[in-house]
Design a protein around this motif. Structure first.
Motif, PDB file in Angstrom:
ATOM      1  N   PHE A  69       0.853  -1.187   0.000  1.00  0.00           N
ATOM      2  CA  PHE A  69       0.000   0.000   0.000  1.00  0.00           C
ATOM      3  C   PHE A  69       0.887   1.235   0.000  1.00  0.00           C
ATOM      4  O   PHE A  69       1.955   1.238   0.607  1.00  0.00           O
ATOM      5  N   CYS A  70       0.423   2.299  -0.660  1.00  0.00           N
ATOM      6  CA  CYS A  70       1.195   3.543  -0.714  1.00  0.00           C
ATOM      7  C   CYS A  70       1.292   4.136   0.696  1.00  0.00           C
ATOM      8  O   CYS A  70       0.266   4.308   1.356  1.00  0.00           O
ATOM      9  N   PRO A  71       2.496   4.458   1.148  1.00  0.00           N
ATOM     10  CA  PRO A  71       2.647   5.042   2.487  1.00  0.00           C
ATOM     11  C   PRO A  71       1.921   6.389   2.614  1.00  0.00           C
ATOM     12  O   PRO A  71       1.487   6.766   3.690  1.00  0.00           O
ATOM     13  N   LEU A  72       1.781   7.088   1.497  1.00  0.00           N
ATOM     14  CA  LEU A  72       1.168   8.408   1.519  1.00  0.00           C
ATOM     15  C   LEU A  72      -0.358   8.326   1.376  1.00  0.00           C
ATOM     16  O   LEU A  72      -1.096   8.975   2.111  1.00  0.00           O
ATOM     17  N   CYS A  73      -0.834   7.523   0.441  1.00  0.00           N
ATOM     18  CA  CYS A  73      -2.273   7.455   0.172  1.00  0.00           C
ATOM     19  C   CYS A  73      -2.979   6.387   1.012  1.00  0.00           C
ATOM     20  O   CYS A  73      -4.210   6.283   0.981  1.00  0.00           O
ATOM     21  N   VAL A  74      -2.229   5.585   1.703  1.00  0.00           N
ATOM     22  CA  VAL A  74      -2.702   4.577   2.656  1.00  0.00           C
ATOM     23  C   VAL A  74      -3.616   3.501   2.057  1.00  0.00           C
ATOM     24  O   VAL A  74      -3.304   2.316   2.143  1.00  0.00           O
ATOM     25  N   GLU A  93       4.765   1.594  -7.936  1.00  0.00           N
ATOM     26  CA  GLU A  93       4.385   2.989  -8.171  1.00  0.00           C
ATOM     27  C   GLU A  93       2.926   3.192  -7.777  1.00  0.00           C
ATOM     28  O   GLU A  93       2.065   2.364  -8.080  1.00  0.00           O
ATOM     29  N   CYS A  94       2.642   4.305  -7.097  1.00  0.00           N
ATOM     30  CA  CYS A  94       1.273   4.587  -6.661  1.00  0.00           C
ATOM     31  C   CYS A  94       0.489   5.260  -7.788  1.00  0.00           C
ATOM     32  O   CYS A  94       0.916   6.294  -8.299  1.00  0.00           O
ATOM     33  N   PRO A  95      -0.661   4.663  -8.171  1.00  0.00           N
ATOM     34  CA  PRO A  95      -1.457   5.287  -9.227  1.00  0.00           C
ATOM     35  C   PRO A  95      -2.116   6.577  -8.747  1.00  0.00           C
ATOM     36  O   PRO A  95      -2.574   7.384  -9.557  1.00  0.00           O
ATOM     37  N   GLY A  96      -2.144   6.798  -7.435  1.00  0.00           N
ATOM     38  CA  GLY A  96      -2.766   8.004  -6.902  1.00  0.00           C
ATOM     39  C   GLY A  96      -1.831   9.195  -6.906  1.00  0.00           C
ATOM     40  O   GLY A  96      -2.105  10.219  -7.520  1.00  0.00           O
ATOM     41  N   CYS A  97      -0.684   9.052  -6.245  1.00  0.00           N
ATOM     42  CA  CYS A  97       0.195  10.216  -6.062  1.00  0.00           C
ATOM     43  C   CYS A  97       1.455  10.143  -6.923  1.00  0.00           C
ATOM     44  O   CYS A  97       2.225  11.104  -6.971  1.00  0.00           O
ATOM     45  N   GLY A  98       1.683   9.015  -7.576  1.00  0.00           N
ATOM     46  CA  GLY A  98       2.887   8.890  -8.402  1.00  0.00           C
ATOM     47  C   GLY A  98       4.138   8.616  -7.589  1.00  0.00           C
ATOM     48  O   GLY A  98       5.251   8.633  -8.119  1.00  0.00           O
TER      49      GLY A  98
HETATM   50 ZN   LIG Z   1       0.189   7.408  -3.190  1.00  0.00          ZN
END
Ligand SMILES: [Zn+2]
Length: 167
Positions: A69-74, A93-98
């Motif tokens: 899971f993205c550490p930033l977007c959780v 790679e996070c599809p939300g924040c890149g």
């Molecule tokens: Zn993210």
């Protein structure tokens, strides 16, 4: 932010003015959108410093194939994709924040595939030499031939980047 592998706190450190988030329990690192390219060259000061820092925490974990899971977007699952054209290194790679998550050792591996500017220039000159057509006299479109050759060399360069690094 938490490490997506070990769920311990990520430590924010600044490398050459750029913030990165390091897992001191596994040696992984979270990089914000568009910052990976600032670290991918191993001869660059930033790349060198981050790689050396992460090596201190190197911890080969089991189950690195599991999604993270993205550490930033959780709530967002990161997508695994190949980073290099020859499909050698995979990154999350996070599809939300890149943002990008690199597991322990992945930055070093990625850096080993990149040539610096000087190495590229030398290699390019060498390849241009080797790609000299044996006979170009009387060729009606020498300039075109040169451009095609230049294209060919650029393609070779991408492959050569890997070969010269032992891949
Ligand atoms: Zn993210």
């Amino acid at each position: 932010m938490y490490c997506p592998r070990t769920y311990t706190d990520l430590r924010k450190v600044k490398v050459g003015g750029i913030a990165v988030y390091v897992s001191e329990s596994c040696g992984g690192v979270f990089l914000e959108n568009q910052t990976l390219k600032l670290f991918e060259c191993r001869s660059g000061e930033r790349g060198k410093a981050l790689s050396a820092h992460l090596a201190k925490f190197h911890n080969e974990l089991q189950g690195l194939n599991a999604k993270v899971f993205c550490p930033l977007c959780v709530d967002t699952v990161m997508l695994r994709r190949f980073y290099s054209p020859l499909h050698v290194v995979e990154i999350d790679e996070c599809p939300g924040c890149g943002g990008i998550w690199l597991d322990t050792g992945e930055l070093a591996k990625l850096q080993s595939l990149m040539l610096n500017e000087k190495e590229r220039a030398l290699l390019r000159a060498q390849l241009m030499e080797e790609c000299q057509p044996s006979k170009i006299e009387g060729h009606p479109h020498i300039r075109d031939a040169w451009i095609r050759r230049s294209d060919k060399v650029d393609k070779l360069m991408d492959i050569a980047s890997y070969l010269t690094n032992g891949w």
